[in-house]
Every structure is written in C-alpha cells, then in structure tokens.
Design a protein around this motif. Structure first.
Motif, mmCIF file in Angstrom:
data_model
loop_
_atom_site.group_PDB
_atom_site.id
_atom_site.type_symbol
_atom_site.label_atom_id
_atom_site.label_comp_id
_atom_site.label_asym_id
_atom_site.label_seq_id
_atom_site.Cartn_x
_atom_site.Cartn_y
_atom_site.Cartn_z
ATOM 1 N N TYR B 86 0.544 -1.400 -0.393
ATOM 2 C CA TYR B 86 0.048 -0.171 0.292
ATOM 3 C C TYR B 86 0.746 1.364 0.128
ATOM 4 O O TYR B 86 0.049 2.417 -0.675
ATOM 5 C CB TYR B 86 -1.097 0.018 1.609
ATOM 6 C CG TYR B 86 -2.047 -1.128 0.755
ATOM 7 C CD1 TYR B 86 -3.555 -0.314 0.271
ATOM 8 C CD2 TYR B 86 -2.258 -2.080 1.860
ATOM 9 C CE1 TYR B 86 -4.172 -1.604 0.333
ATOM 10 C CE2 TYR B 86 -3.285 -2.617 2.032
ATOM 11 C CZ TYR B 86 -4.137 -2.232 0.363
ATOM 12 O OH TYR B 86 -5.389 -3.379 0.615
ATOM 13 N N TRP B 87 2.034 1.269 0.782
ATOM 14 C CA TRP B 87 2.530 2.222 0.797
ATOM 15 C C TRP B 87 4.019 2.509 -0.633
ATOM 16 O O TRP B 87 3.260 3.711 -0.897
ATOM 17 C CB TRP B 87 3.593 2.373 1.985
ATOM 18 C CG TRP B 87 4.937 1.149 1.289
ATOM 19 C CD1 TRP B 87 4.710 -0.020 1.574
ATOM 20 C CD2 TRP B 87 6.183 1.885 1.409
ATOM 21 N NE1 TRP B 87 6.184 -0.446 1.532
ATOM 22 C CE2 TRP B 87 6.919 0.290 1.067
ATOM 23 C CE3 TRP B 87 7.406 2.914 -0.017
ATOM 24 C CZ2 TRP B 87 8.318 0.605 0.137
ATOM 25 C CZ3 TRP B 87 8.217 3.054 -0.559
ATOM 26 C CH2 TRP B 87 8.374 1.673 -0.213
ATOM 27 N N PHE B 90 0.456 4.203 -2.538
ATOM 28 C CA PHE B 90 -0.117 5.593 -2.256
ATOM 29 C C PHE B 90 0.861 6.647 -2.900
ATOM 30 O O PHE B 90 0.626 7.889 -3.025
ATOM 31 C CB PHE B 90 0.243 6.079 -1.029
ATOM 32 C CG PHE B 90 -1.538 5.319 -0.202
ATOM 33 C CD1 PHE B 90 -2.419 6.002 -0.349
ATOM 34 C CD2 PHE B 90 -1.962 4.850 0.486
ATOM 35 C CE1 PHE B 90 -3.944 5.462 -0.111
ATOM 36 C CE2 PHE B 90 -2.681 4.021 1.261
ATOM 37 C CZ PHE B 90 -4.025 4.642 0.843
ATOM 38 N N LEU B 94 0.112 9.394 -5.298
ATOM 39 C CA LEU B 94 0.464 10.502 -4.684
ATOM 40 C C LEU B 94 1.747 11.832 -5.873
ATOM 41 O O LEU B 94 1.472 13.054 -5.788
ATOM 42 C CB LEU B 94 1.121 11.150 -2.839
ATOM 43 C CG LEU B 94 0.543 11.052 -2.447
ATOM 44 C CD1 LEU B 94 0.672 10.735 -0.954
ATOM 45 C CD2 LEU B 94 -1.368 11.685 -1.886
ATOM 46 N N PHE B 97 -0.023 12.854 -8.688
ATOM 47 C CA PHE B 97 -1.018 14.306 -8.283
ATOM 48 C C PHE B 97 0.200 15.047 -8.593
ATOM 49 O O PHE B 97 -0.350 16.325 -9.104
ATOM 50 C CB PHE B 97 -1.627 13.973 -7.574
ATOM 51 C CG PHE B 97 -2.423 15.030 -6.816
ATOM 52 C CD1 PHE B 97 -3.351 15.141 -7.606
ATOM 53 C CD2 PHE B 97 -2.295 15.823 -5.737
ATOM 54 C CE1 PHE B 97 -4.273 15.942 -7.387
ATOM 55 C CE2 PHE B 97 -2.732 16.170 -5.301
ATOM 56 C CZ PHE B 97 -3.886 17.061 -5.988
ATOM 57 N N VAL B 147 5.383 14.077 2.926
ATOM 58 C CA VAL B 147 4.801 13.136 2.789
ATOM 59 C C VAL B 147 5.299 11.392 3.105
ATOM 60 O O VAL B 147 4.541 10.364 3.078
ATOM 61 C CB VAL B 147 3.179 12.852 3.032
ATOM 62 C CG1 VAL B 147 1.557 11.557 2.669
ATOM 63 C CG2 VAL B 147 2.251 14.243 4.201
ATOM 64 N N LEU B 151 6.386 7.903 4.287
ATOM 65 C CA LEU B 151 5.775 7.179 3.858
ATOM 66 C C LEU B 151 6.437 6.174 3.537
ATOM 67 O O LEU B 151 6.795 4.527 3.937
ATOM 68 C CB LEU B 151 4.928 6.744 2.129
ATOM 69 C CG LEU B 151 3.711 7.402 2.621
ATOM 70 C CD1 LEU B 151 2.888 7.569 1.705
ATOM 71 C CD2 LEU B 151 2.836 5.843 3.609
ATOM 72 N N PRO B 156 5.286 0.967 5.443
ATOM 73 C CA PRO B 156 4.394 1.240 6.891
ATOM 74 C C PRO B 156 3.699 -0.498 6.074
ATOM 75 O O PRO B 156 3.429 -0.504 5.043
ATOM 76 C CB PRO B 156 2.673 1.651 7.011
ATOM 77 C CG PRO B 156 3.678 3.280 5.296
ATOM 78 C CD PRO B 156 4.700 2.979 5.417
ATOM 79 N N GLY B 158 1.506 -3.265 5.352
ATOM 80 C CA GLY B 158 0.151 -3.634 4.600
ATOM 81 C C GLY B 158 0.498 -3.711 2.894
ATOM 82 O O GLY B 158 0.706 -3.321 2.485
ATOM 83 N N ARG B 161 -4.132 -7.178 -2.332
ATOM 84 C CA ARG B 161 -4.288 -8.315 -2.398
ATOM 85 C C ARG B 161 -3.920 -8.858 -3.798
ATOM 86 O O ARG B 161 -3.963 -9.873 -4.194
ATOM 87 C CB ARG B 161 -6.322 -8.198 -3.202
ATOM 88 C CG ARG B 161 -6.967 -8.118 -1.690
ATOM 89 C CD ARG B 161 -8.372 -7.876 -2.101
ATOM 90 N NE ARG B 161 -9.816 -7.713 -1.094
ATOM 91 C CZ ARG B 161 -9.708 -8.353 -0.500
ATOM 92 N NH1 ARG B 161 -9.693 -9.833 -1.191
ATOM 93 N NH2 ARG B 161 -10.921 -9.060 0.649
ATOM 94 N N TRP B 164 -0.768 -10.057 -2.556
ATOM 95 C CA TRP B 164 -0.820 -10.724 -1.502
ATOM 96 C C TRP B 164 -0.616 -12.568 -2.104
ATOM 97 O O TRP B 164 -0.219 -13.248 -2.185
ATOM 98 C CB TRP B 164 -2.185 -10.924 -0.552
ATOM 99 C CG TRP B 164 -1.909 -12.020 0.362
ATOM 100 C CD1 TRP B 164 -1.937 -12.438 1.206
ATOM 101 C CD2 TRP B 164 -2.852 -13.245 -0.461
ATOM 102 N NE1 TRP B 164 -2.535 -13.452 1.973
ATOM 103 C CE2 TRP B 164 -3.328 -13.637 0.894
ATOM 104 C CE3 TRP B 164 -3.852 -13.328 -0.571
ATOM 105 C CZ2 TRP B 164 -4.430 -15.829 0.964
ATOM 106 C CZ3 TRP B 164 -4.711 -14.915 -0.852
ATOM 107 C CH2 TRP B 164 -4.598 -15.359 0.080
ATOM 108 N N GLN B 168 1.023 -15.086 -2.569
ATOM 109 C CA GLN B 168 0.706 -17.408 -2.594
ATOM 110 C C GLN B 168 1.252 -17.683 -3.523
ATOM 111 O O GLN B 168 1.715 -19.031 -3.093
ATOM 112 C CB GLN B 168 -0.628 -16.903 -2.300
ATOM 113 C CG GLN B 168 -1.038 -16.424 -1.098
ATOM 114 C CD GLN B 168 -0.440 -17.293 -0.057
ATOM 115 O OE1 GLN B 168 -0.928 -18.743 -0.006
ATOM 116 N NE2 GLN B 168 0.078 -16.642 0.888
#
Lengths: 96, 176
Positions: B86-87, B90, B94, B97, B147, B151, B156, B158, B161, B164, B168
């Motif tokens: 996730y980091w 993001f 960002l 953007f 920010v 990050l 962090p 996380g 899917r 993950w 697997q």
C-alpha cells in the motif's frame, strides 16, 4: 451406553451389533445358511472401504489479509484532499 | 524482474538525489513566493516571478520527472513491486498527482513570467503576479513531498490483494 462428544453438547448414539455385521458372522461360522450377505466385501474391496480424503482434515482456505487501518484512514484523507483540490480548481483558481 | 545490485544502487542514488533536490528547490521557491506576495516594490515582484519561473523550469520540473521515473524503475526492478504494498501505491498516486499539478502550474507561471518580462507593468498586471495560488501550490507541494518522504522512510506494513496473491503463488512454486 451414551456419551458426550468432544464439545460435550450432544450425545453420541450407543453402539451395538449392526444387522449386516451379524449376518457376516453367521455366514462365516456356517450357521446362517449359504447365502452370502450383500454387505460382505471381497479382500480388494475391504482395502478400499474408506475414502482416504475423508480421513484428512479439510484443507484450510487461506484468506487475504484485511486492509490495515492506516490505509483506510490515509485513503480517506487523500480522497478528501483530491476533492478539495478539484473544488478549488473550479472555483477560486478557475482563471489559471 | 529484479535488477542487479549495482544497477539498483545507481538508480536509487539518482532517485534520492532528485527527490531531495525537488524538495529543496520547492523550499527555495517558497522564499521567492513570500517575496513576491509581500514586497511592495513592483520591481522586486517582477524579478521574483522571473527567478521563480527559471527555478521551476530548470530545477523543479526536471527533478520531479526524474524522481517519478526513477521511482517507477526502482519499484518495478525490486521485490517491492508497484502494486504489491500500500505504501508504494500511495507514493505513486501522490507523486503522479504532484507532477500533474506541477505541470499545470508551470504553464500558468510561464504566462506570468512573459507578462513580467515586459517593461512598464500596470497595477492590474502586478496584482495578477501577486497571485496567492503561488503559496497554495508551493505549500501544498511541500506537504505532499514530506508525506511521501515519510511513507518511503517508515514503509508501513500492509499488502494489497494483488501483492498477497503474488506472494501465495511464489510460495506455492517454491515448495517442491
């Protein structure tokens, strides 16, 4: 004879001599006539009486991890900032 | 696809340099914005806008594009991936953007610099140059860069899917 199962919530039915087993016993002793009971299996069938898959515990399905809390909070903040930017873009800084 | 260690470190060095350069240039830009917005002398405002445009064109935009490009290369060339954590997602969102807003703002600034370069500025033209949007864009950009830096430093936990599922699959293929 009754007993409790592992969780202790339900009674296990009592065990007795089932009619097919009794028929097999009398046939093997020669006291039950010559008719072979239908439940008697051959040697090869006896080895395949149990399905191996039934003895194994069911495969545990691995689920994906839940979305972390910081992702939900951060995502909400990012979406709010983007909406604020778009709103400012079309109102205050429209001439840019 | 994993990059060789030497290449990965080279790209990482360029990425860090560009990212830090982008942040530092934005901080220097903020000082000029303060001068342009607060100085009563029209000549100082005009000079500040011209220097701002030069910094934007020759420092901020190139470092921003290079930071985005090297970040993409690093994420695709390392086990971190682009959409696995996730980091990273993001950070990518960002940065894209920020670069998008920067490009739009640069066009506006270029037009302002063209008008500032003309001799004999009128009061209305000077008021246009003293646009508070300079401060909004610069402070917003700096906050966003801080920010993104946080990050990238804290990373962090996380996994997405997609990440993950890939993990697997990798475990399934690694087990004989």
């Amino acid at each position: 004879v009754t007993g409790l199962n592992a969780t202790g919530t339900e009674k296990i039915p009592s065990r007795g001599v089932s009619p097919p087993a009794l028929a097999v016993l009398t046939w093997r002793l020669g006291i039950g006539g010559t008719r072979v009971p239908q439940s008697v299996k051959t040697a090869s069938e006896m080895t395949h009486m149990t399905n191996p898959s039934h003895d194994q515990p069911p495969a545990r399905r691995v689920m994906p991890p839940a979305t972390p809390r910081w992702v939900r909070v951060f995502g909400a903040v990012v979406i709010l900032v983007l909406l604020l930017f778009v709103a400012l873009r079309f109102t205050i800084f429209r001439n840019h | 696809m994993t990059m060789p260690s030497r290449l990965r470190k080279s790209v990482l060095a360029v990425h860090l340099t560009c990212s830090v350069g982008w942040t530092g240039a934005a901080a220097a830009y903020l000082v000029l914005v303060v001068v342009a917005l607060t100085d009563r002398d029209g000549g100082s405002v005009r000079d500040a806008i011209l220097v701002m445009e030069s910094i934007d064109r020759f420092v901020i935009v190139p470092t921003a594009l290079a930071a985005l490009l090297t970040g993409l290369i690093l994420s695709l060339g390392t086990p971190w991936g682009l959409f696995r954590h996730y980091w990273v997602v993001f950070t990518l969102l960002l940065t894209v953007f920020a670069v998008f807003v920067l490009m739009e703002y640069s066009q506006t600034l270029s037009r302002m610099a063209s008008s500032a370069a003309r001799p004999g500025l009128s009061g209305a033209e000077l008021a246009v140059l003293r646009d508070p949007g300079h401060a909004v864009h610069t402070i917003g950009g700096l906050v966003l860069l801080l920010v993104v830096t946080a990050l990238n430093v804290y990373k962090p936990r996380g996994m997405t899917r997609y990440g993950w599922r890939r993990q697997q699959e990798r475990r399934a293929t690694s087990v004989p």
